[in-house]
Design an enzyme around this catalytic site. Structure first.
Site, short mmCIF file in Angstrom:
data_model
loop_
_atom_site.label_atom_id
_atom_site.label_comp_id
_atom_site.label_asym_id
_atom_site.label_seq_id
_atom_site.Cartn_x
_atom_site.Cartn_y
_atom_site.Cartn_z
N TRP A 30 0.82 -1.21 0.00
CA TRP A 30 0.00 0.00 0.00
C TRP A 30 0.85 1.25 0.00
O TRP A 30 0.56 2.21 -0.74
CB TRP A 30 -0.99 -0.02 1.17
CG TRP A 30 -2.05 -1.05 0.95
CD1 TRP A 30 -2.25 -2.18 1.69
CD2 TRP A 30 -3.04 -1.09 -0.10
NE1 TRP A 30 -3.29 -2.91 1.16
CE2 TRP A 30 -3.80 -2.27 0.08
CE3 TRP A 30 -3.35 -0.24 -1.16
CZ2 TRP A 30 -4.85 -2.61 -0.78
CZ3 TRP A 30 -4.40 -0.59 -2.01
CH2 TRP A 30 -5.14 -1.76 -1.82
N ASP A 54 -1.87 6.29 6.50
CA ASP A 54 -2.95 5.51 5.89
C ASP A 54 -3.31 4.44 6.91
O ASP A 54 -2.58 3.47 7.09
CB ASP A 54 -2.45 4.88 4.58
CG ASP A 54 -3.46 3.92 3.97
OD1 ASP A 54 -4.53 3.70 4.57
OD2 ASP A 54 -3.15 3.38 2.89
N LYS A 87 -12.68 -2.00 5.77
CA LYS A 87 -11.94 -2.98 6.55
C LYS A 87 -12.51 -3.04 7.96
O LYS A 87 -12.80 -4.12 8.46
CB LYS A 87 -10.44 -2.62 6.62
CG LYS A 87 -9.80 -2.21 5.28
CD LYS A 87 -9.75 -3.30 4.26
CE LYS A 87 -9.34 -2.92 2.85
NZ LYS A 87 -8.23 -2.04 2.66
C1 LIG Z 1 -7.71 -1.46 1.30
C2 LIG Z 1 -6.62 -0.47 1.47
C3 LIG Z 1 -6.48 0.62 0.60
C4 LIG Z 1 -7.30 0.79 -0.65
O1 LIG Z 1 -8.58 1.15 -0.37
P1 LIG Z 1 -9.63 1.34 -1.58
O2 LIG Z 1 -10.85 1.69 -0.80
O3 LIG Z 1 -9.74 0.05 -2.31
O4 LIG Z 1 -9.14 2.44 -2.43
C5 LIG Z 1 -5.47 1.53 0.85
N1 LIG Z 1 -4.64 1.37 1.91
C6 LIG Z 1 -4.76 0.33 2.75
C7 LIG Z 1 -3.80 0.21 3.89
C8 LIG Z 1 -5.74 -0.62 2.56
O5 LIG Z 1 -5.86 -1.65 3.41
#
Ligand SMILES: *Cc1c(COP(=O)(O)O)cnc(C)c1O
Length: 379
Positions: free
Chosen positions: A117, A191, A215
């Site tokens: 990521w 993030d 998530k």
């Molecule tokens: C799932 C995830 C993303 C991407 O999210 P989207 O909603 O698919 O754009 C970005 N960063 C992390 C750490 C993730 O787990």
């Protein structure tokens, strides 16, 4: 097994399992939403104007509950946006890469790359600013976090981006870096998509946090941004209006239509979290779940995990069978045992158990019991 209410344990990395009582409440309220006094308003949440008093009540309560749960200080804005974590990889530099300007008028951002990521975040930011890798864990296959003392930080960087929990690689910062103590004047951007609300956040170290909801907060479609107020108002002129944090903040996340149903669902999750005892109770439960699973892996002769113990994720646990030929048998037996979506991400292979807030300890106990039984019969 045929009852709709009898559901197996779901270890999906995202969109992920939600608490059953939250889904049941949403189902009960879907056709005709009741207000706080139980009075039905005659319509479902998906059918409401986002500017009507019913939805404003839902929105205001969700925002207040989240602020309380995460102890977000008053000088931070909570924004409910769209586009997911990946869109934020562009939206963040569009908004804050020019906090400090380089000689050529552009801005600089540093990235600590600890997995898939943050690698994506770095690549995307380069379209909008000077993006630099300050440190990378790639050489050891993203199984550790480079020691903070080795980070090559730019004196002129507007921000330092980290992915505080790498969902695919299973690498988590157990403590956020303290950039000030490291002599940096840059803002820390995290993030926290895949571990938001799993533990507390030290906001004194953070300028901006973002995460997709799917998530650990609710359904897909909602993106949470928590940003310190003084970082607003520095967007590049090319920044789309709907993604300009200042515009979104001024309009209480209603510059354009927000993802109303996802906000409502996240709001139900926030109230569920409060009923569980809040974030400290979740953190204790998540720690116990992760310890049980890692201990089972480490104690076995059949399974292993590659991540250094000081940065093993408490949310996403990748693990491997020493004999990969048994992978399919492991997965099909798991499914028969009521344990779903354990297949690892294709870039890593093996297995991955995502054990977010909604996964009860009983689910992890069922998984570890299955793993031990599988080892006994196949080892
Ligand atoms: C799932 C995830 C993303 C991407 O999210 P989207 O909603 O698919 O754009 C970005 N960063 C992390 C750490 C993730 O787990």
């Amino acid at each position: 097994m045929n009852s709709v209410l009898h559901r197996p344990y779901n270890f999906s990395a995202g969109p992920a399992a939600m608490p059953q009582e939250v889904l049941a409440q949403a189902a009960e309220e879907m056709l005709n939403w009741p207000d706080a006094n139980g009075k039905r308003c005659g319509m479902g949440v998906m059918e409401m104007s986002h500017r009507g008093k019913e939805f404003l009540f839902i929105y205001t309560q969700a925002e207040a509950d989240l602020r309380e749960l995460l102890a977000v200080p008053a000088h931070f804005k909570i924004l409910f946006m769209q586009g997911g974590g990946l869109a934020e990889n562009a939206i963040v530099p569009l908004n804050i890469s020019a906090l400090k300007k380089d000689a050529d008028g552009g801005g600089t951002a540093d990235f600590v790359v600890t997995g898939s990521w943050s690698e994506k975040s770095f690549a995307e930011a380069g379209k909008y600013c000077h993006a630099h890798v300050a440190a990378s864990g790639k050489a050891d296959g993203f199984t550790s976090i480079p020691d903070a003392g080795s980070w090559q930080l730019n004196a002129n960087a507007s921000y330092v981006h980290i992915c505080s929990n790498e969902t695919i690689n299973g690498v988590e910062y157990h403590e956020l870096p303290d950039l000030k103590a490291m002599g940096s004047k840059a803002e820390l951007v995290i993030d926290f998509s895949s571990h938001v609300a799993s533990r507390g956040v030290d906001w004194s170290r953070v300028g901006l946090a973002f995460g997709g909801a799917q998530k650990n907060l609710g359904p897909a479609g909602l993106t949470l941004v928590v940003v310190r107020e003084d970082l607003l108002g520095h967007a590049l002129s090319i920044c789309p209006s709907a993604f300009n944090y200042q515009t979104v903040a001024k309009n209480e996340s209603m510059y354009n239509t927000p993802p109303t149903y996802s906000i409502y669902m996240a709001g139900l999750i926030f109230r569920w979290l409060k009923r569980q005892g809040g974030i400290s109770a979740m953190e204790a439960a998540n720690t116990a779940k992760a310890e049980l699973l890692y201990r089972t892996i480490d104690d076995s002769g059949m399974y292993f995990n590659k991540v250094q113990s000081n940065c093993r994720s408490r949310m996403n646990v990748p693990f491997f069978l020493r004999n990969e030929a048994l992978n399919d048998a492991f997965l099909s037996g798991a499914k028969d045992a009521g344990l779903l979506q354990l297949k690892g991400h294709k870039s890593v292979g093996g297995m991955r158990a995502s054990i977010y807030n909604a996964m009860p300890l009983a689910g992890v106990q069922a998984l570890t019991a299955y793993m031990q039984e599988f080892e006994r019969t196949h080892g």
